[in-house]
Design a protein around this motif. Structure first.
Motif, PDB file in Angstrom:
ATOM      1  N   PHE A  65      56.557  -3.601 -31.371  1.00  0.00           N
ATOM      2  CA  PHE A  65      55.660  -3.228 -30.276  1.00  0.00           C
ATOM      3  C   PHE A  65      55.298  -1.742 -30.270  1.00  0.00           C
ATOM      4  N   ILE A  66      55.955  -0.957 -31.076  1.00  0.00           N
ATOM      5  CA  ILE A  66      55.771   0.496 -31.080  1.00  0.00           C
ATOM      6  C   ILE A  66      54.284   0.862 -31.273  1.00  0.00           C
ATOM      7  N   GLY A  67      53.875   1.975 -30.687  1.00  0.00           N
ATOM      8  CA  GLY A  67      52.506   2.436 -30.877  1.00  0.00           C
ATOM      9  C   GLY A  67      51.504   1.910 -29.865  1.00  0.00           C
ATOM     10  N   ASN A  68      51.968   1.164 -28.872  1.00  0.00           N
ATOM     11  CA  ASN A  68      51.104   0.723 -27.776  1.00  0.00           C
ATOM     12  C   ASN A  68      51.197   1.764 -26.654  1.00  0.00           C
ATOM     13  N   PRO A  69      50.126   1.959 -25.876  1.00  0.00           N
ATOM     14  CA  PRO A  69      50.160   2.958 -24.799  1.00  0.00           C
ATOM     15  C   PRO A  69      51.319   2.769 -23.816  1.00  0.00           C
ATOM     16  N   LEU A  70      51.751   1.529 -23.587  1.00  0.00           N
ATOM     17  CA  LEU A  70      52.862   1.266 -22.678  1.00  0.00           C
ATOM     18  C   LEU A  70      54.132   2.007 -23.113  1.00  0.00           C
ATOM     19  N   CYS A  71      54.322   2.165 -24.410  1.00  0.00           N
ATOM     20  CA  CYS A  71      55.513   2.853 -24.942  1.00  0.00           C
ATOM     21  C   CYS A  71      55.572   4.313 -24.500  1.00  0.00           C
ATOM     22  N   ASP A  72      54.422   4.906 -24.216  1.00  0.00           N
ATOM     23  CA  ASP A  72      54.359   6.326 -23.850  1.00  0.00           C
ATOM     24  C   ASP A  72      54.602   6.575 -22.369  1.00  0.00           C
ATOM     25  N   THR A  73      54.874   5.514 -21.589  1.00  0.00           N
ATOM     26  CA  THR A  73      55.066   5.694 -20.149  1.00  0.00           C
ATOM     27  C   THR A  73      56.461   6.177 -19.795  1.00  0.00           C
ATOM     28  N   MET A  74      57.383   6.173 -20.765  1.00  0.00           N
ATOM     29  CA  MET A  74      58.755   6.666 -20.546  1.00  0.00           C
ATOM     30  C   MET A  74      59.347   7.060 -21.887  1.00  0.00           C
ATOM     31  N   ASP A  75      60.497   7.713 -21.873  1.00  0.00           N
ATOM     32  CA  ASP A  75      61.085   8.118 -23.153  1.00  0.00           C
ATOM     33  C   ASP A  75      61.526   6.878 -23.936  1.00  0.00           C
ATOM     34  N   GLU A  76      61.675   7.055 -25.232  1.00  0.00           N
ATOM     35  CA  GLU A  76      61.904   5.939 -26.152  1.00  0.00           C
ATOM     36  C   GLU A  76      63.122   5.081 -25.792  1.00  0.00           C
ATOM     37  N   GLY A  77      64.243   5.703 -25.482  1.00  0.00           N
ATOM     38  CA  GLY A  77      65.466   4.963 -25.149  1.00  0.00           C
ATOM     39  C   GLY A  77      65.329   4.143 -23.881  1.00  0.00           C
TER      40      GLY A  77
END
Length: 184
Positions: A147-159
């Protein structure tokens, strides 16, 4: 700009290159065509023996023409211009893997109808909300997601994002290439 190659012509070229008959083949690769394939059509439904089909790296915008592919288990549509998953539901009883990374997908409906889907690569698309993400939790056999690289991933830190995603998808065994380890 060149006009796209029809599926029928791409299959003919594939047959000449591989010395195989498309309607009898289980694994067909029509990726990186020049000119690119722009449209999936009903010619694909003649490929009844096909278990794995790759149409990656073309210019396809819409999923269609696959209703007759009753043996299809793996479908690769990565690196196209697909905007949604409408049309995939005709494979809900057979499709086990869907590779659709690097497209323009915002909505995941009808992923929730995919009864036997185990692997879903949907990285680098345009999914930006949890409502769409949660649809993957309704596919009963889904165990691996990229799923990486979708805008949703940028809404919080990776962990934090990973922990939240794993919590929402109870059957998950692998997420973004890493095994899912749950607390006891």
């Amino acid at each position: 700009m060149s006009k796209g190659i029809p599926i029928k012509d791409a299959l003919k070229l594939w047959e000449e290159k591989t010395n195989k008959v498309a309607v009898e083949s289980e694994d067909i690769g029509l990726q990186i065509q020049w000119p690119p394939i722009e449209k999936m059509d009903n010619t694909l439904s003649t490929l009844i023996e096909c278990r794995k089909l790759s149409l990656s790296t073309n210019m396809i915008e819409k999923i269609s023409g696959i209703s007759g592919m009753k043996n299809l288990r793996i479908l690769s549509l990565a690196r196209n211009s697909i905007k949604n998953l409408q049309g995939i539901e005709v494979l809900s009883d057979t499709l086990e893997e869907l590779w659709i990374s690097y497209n323009l997908i915002e909505k995941l409906k009808p992923i929730d109808q995919m009864k036997v889907l185990k692997i879903f690569y949907v990285s680098n698309n345009s999914i930006k909300d949890w409502i769409e993400f949660n649809r993957m939790g309704q596919a009963p056999n889904l165990v691996e997601i990229s799923f990486i690289g979708n805008p949703l991933c940028d809404t919080m830190d990776e962990g934090t994002f990973r922990a939240e995603a794993i919590k929402k998808l109870q059957n998950l065994k692998k997420f973004d290439g890493e095994p899912v380890i749950r607390g006891v």
